[in-house]
Enzyme design. Structure first.
Site, mmCIF file in Angstrom:
data_model
loop_
_atom_site.group_PDB
_atom_site.id
_atom_site.type_symbol
_atom_site.label_atom_id
_atom_site.label_comp_id
_atom_site.label_asym_id
_atom_site.label_seq_id
_atom_site.Cartn_x
_atom_site.Cartn_y
_atom_site.Cartn_z
ATOM 1 N N GLU A 145 -6.415 5.511 -0.149
ATOM 2 C CA GLU A 145 -7.408 6.303 -0.327
ATOM 3 C C GLU A 145 -7.114 7.431 -1.056
ATOM 4 O OE1 GLU A 145 -11.196 7.633 2.406
ATOM 5 O OE2 GLU A 145 -9.255 7.935 3.279
ATOM 6 N N ASP A 148 -5.193 6.054 4.810
ATOM 7 C CA ASP A 148 -6.326 6.845 5.063
ATOM 8 C C ASP A 148 -6.048 8.279 4.608
ATOM 9 O OD1 ASP A 148 -9.051 7.868 6.135
ATOM 10 O OD2 ASP A 148 -7.492 8.834 7.261
#
Length: 702
Positions: free
Chosen positions: A378, A342
């Site tokens: 990401e 993330d």
């Protein structure tokens, strides 16, 4: 109680069959107490007198799995110097393998008084906070083997443990919303039928429900609020939270592996649940605030490139050690197959700018364990220069946000899209080729947990996040969505038919694109969140997958299965190398490996690509010109295909190109309700009419 010196490594609580070794790092502390917690609310404190390189440690004979514990750190409380030690706060072990309980929000879990952020708060947090748990590390993995699916055979399914299983009619009530539910045959059979090879789980590291959300009657449903990087989140366990969650998670991984499905974890190493200077003191802040967090020039405050209040200090050797230890633990002990990071751009921030060769990526590159599993970035954060799509090191794959945006733009009718769409369809060589990566570096997706579902992408122009309690200010406002003429629910059959066709267009485009496809859970059922594009706090029917009745899985589910099967059966859709745009040597085929045509059947010229109104094209994929060999070095031969895209609102006649095959069979037509018709035969030079906003796939046997 006997207290032996113990060892400084490994960190955390390590049970050896006769007792437990405890070790915790803190450079800021003057004194550290290990507190063993009892069910009657009392605790036994043991001072950790031994210290090696700022690691305090002790071995306690007779301490068994299931024992709850925490730390109390005695040291300076001086926010002006970034120091926030407070022995009144029971702290979680950063290396805890399991966590029991949850936070009961109140002033007790904060290091300051609500009326004065600089005044030390000496209220005891122990009755109000979570506790670490000693676990039994032993587990019978049997003959468990990682599937080790190569990227060109991979289909990723992003899912939430609770959201995927909470409403499944085939699951017993007690297994819904749990790790055990993931491993239930009813769920596994659905995934395998869908062609899924990797289950990417939204955060399962122990996380915290934010104080603000709890006060509003909501929860941090998504879980991007980690407090324990080694512990599986306890509320997803049906068996208990005194270590049983570890066994249940391992059992789920073992069952998924038996079905040939890899397990990838969405991990949040960029920040913790302790928030900014007004956040609670749960673990890292009280242990050694300046060693764990990026502080500003005024050490009372935190640098925030994550939008969550804090960022971990990626140049700290102790933070880097913790992250690498965590990654290795999940691979070696929990048998997971990869990670999706993330806000991964934050991991590259050693000082301020994003550095693709930062210490973290150097460590991953040389690590013999972590470097061998799937690593997905990401590739953005909210800091300056944080959008880094295409800039991660060669070992990594990336969520391709440019793919998502371009495919959405094409099918909603945005002008000047065709040229970039061609690049995204063929693996985004403009992003990945220069640094030695392949098309498989691109994780292609149209939707994910963050944003509209597939259904809502074609049903809403605007977000509808009122239920989140932020006056619809949260969530992305520019969604590249199109509601097909009516906002939200409608009974208009024409609008409904167009929406269904658009969903088939998105699914087909995803499966026909070079790279690695990722499906968001429930999209195959046209799951809706009623226009909420930021359902991070909706732990309810808004976010949970509404499974159809058994046997009622035709329509979009059947079409998705068929497209995944087409991709699996034909290597021309999952090439390991980029197209050359010319004939391939050694194939004895004079045709190029790929060719582009106007709907009239002429090869695309530059003016065709540059036309603002261009919204249709034909792509020829030469199955006889695949340049990469198979695993034994033999040439790969496949059928050839024509992909006809009509993203305009009007019907168009497409001329089947001459000189690229005498006869073709239509195998996909998104204008038809079933999408995969018994194909009519069409000859070279013939005209094929595609209705507005549809695509067709034509196949020619090798």
């Amino acid at each position: 109680m006997q207290v032996w010196p113990g060892e400084a490594y490994p960190l955390g609580a390590t049970y050896d069959g006769a007792g437990t070794n405890f070790a915790v790092f803190t450079e800021a502390a003057d004194r550290v107490e290990l507190c063993l917690l009892h069910d009657d609310g009392s605790e036994t404190a043991v001072e950790l007198r031994e210290s090696d390189a700022f690691v305090r440690h002790a071995y306690l004979p007779g301490v068994m799995p299931g024992q709850r514990y925490g730390f109390r750190v005695h040291g300076p409380y001086d926010p002006g110097r970034g120091l926030r030690c407070n022995s009144a706060k029971l702290l979680l072990d950063p290396y805890a393998k399991a966590v029991s309980g949850s936070v009961r929000w109140g002033e007790e879990v904060y290091g300051y008084h609500f009326g004065d952020p600089d005044e030390r708060n000496d209220l005891d947090s122990a009755p109000h906070t979570m506790t670490s748990v000693v676990i039994n590390p032993y587990f019978d993995w049997g003959d468990d083997r990682r599937p080790r699916t190569e990227y060109h055979h991979t289909v990723i399914y992003e899912a939430h443990v609770k959201g995927l299983t909470m409403r499944h009619p085939g699951l017993p009530e007690e297994l819904r919303g749990t790790y055990a539910g993931l491993a239930h045959p009813a769920v596994v059979e659905h995934l395998t039928a869908l062609g899924v090879t990797a289950l990417e789980l939204m955060p399962v590291h122990q996380f915290v429900n934010d104080h603000r959300l709890v006060d509003m009657g909501l929860n941090n449903y998504w879980g991007y609020n980690t407090i324990g990087f080694f512990a599986p989140h306890n509320t997803y366990a049906s068996w208990g939270d005194r270590g049983q969650q570890v066994l249940e998670f391992k059992s789920a991984v073992r069952a998924l592996h038996e079905a040939g499905i890899e397990v990838i974890l969405d991990v949040v190493y960029n920040h913790t649940a302790e928030g900014n200077h007004l956040g609670p003191t749960l673990s890292f802040r009280g242990l050694d605030n300046p060693s764990y967090y990026r502080l500003t020039d005024d050490p009372r405050y935190y640098m925030d490139t994550t939008g969550t209040g804090n960022s971990l200090l990626m140049r700290s050797p102790h933070v880097l050690q913790m992250i690498m230890d965590s990654l290795r633990y999940w691979v070696t002990e929990m048998h997971v197959d990869g990670f999706r990071f993330d806000l991964a751009a934050t991991l590259a921030r050693q000082f301020h700018e994003v550095d693709r060769l930062s210490s973290f990526f150097d460590l991953v590159q040389q690590d013999p364990v972590v470097s061998q599993v799937k690593l997905i970035a990401e590739p953005w954060d909210v800091g300056e220069g944080g959008y880094q799509v295409g800039n991660f090191p060669p070992l990594w794959t990336e969520w391709n946000g440019k793919y998502r945006d371009t495919v959405r733009d094409l099918w909603r009718g945005e002008p000047r899209t065709l040229a970039e769409f061609a690049s995204r369809l063929t693996g985004s060589s403009d992003l990945y080729q220069d640094d030695g990566r392949r098309p498989l570096a691109s994780i292609n997706f149209v939707t994910c947990h963050d944003g509209f579902t597939l259904h809502d992408l074609v049903a809403y122009n605007e977000k509808h996040n009122e239920a989140n309690g932020e006056d619809n200010r949260d969530g992305e406002s520019h969604n590249r969505s199109w509601n097909c003429g009516v906002e939200g629910h409608t009974d208009d059959p024409g609008v409904l038919e167009l929406r269904e066709r658009q969903m088939r267009n998105f699914v087909a485009t995803l499966m026909l694109s070079q790279g690695v496809p990722m499906i968001s859970h429930g999209d195959e059922f046209a799951r809706t969140q009623q226009g909420n594009n930021n359902a991070y706090c909706q732990d309810n029917e808004v976010s949970w997958v509404d499974w159809p009745d058994p046997g009622d899985d035709g329509g979009l589910p059947a079409f998705t299965r068929a497209m995944a099967r087409l991709r699996k059966e034909h290597p021309v859709f999952r090439r390991r190398r980029f197209f050359h745009g010319r004939p391939v040597e050694g194939t004895h085929d004079e045709l190029s490996d790929i060719a582009w045509f106007t709907p009239e059947g002429h090869e695309m010229a530059q003016r065709d690509w540059d036309s603002a109104r261009a919204s249709a094209l034909t792509v020829f994929l030469n199955g006889n010109a695949i340049s990469e060999p198979d695993t034994r070095g033999q040439r790969i031969a496949d059928d050839s295909f024509l992909l006809m895209f009509n993203a305009s609102p009007e019907p168009l006649d497409f001329v089947v190109p001459v000189n690229h095959g005498r006869q073709w069979e239509v195998v996909v037509d998104t204008a038809q309700a079933e999408g995969v018709p018994p194909g009519p035969k069409v000859d070279a030079g013939a005209r094929l009419t595609l209705v507005g906003r549809s695509l067709a796939v034509l196949q020619r046997p090798a």
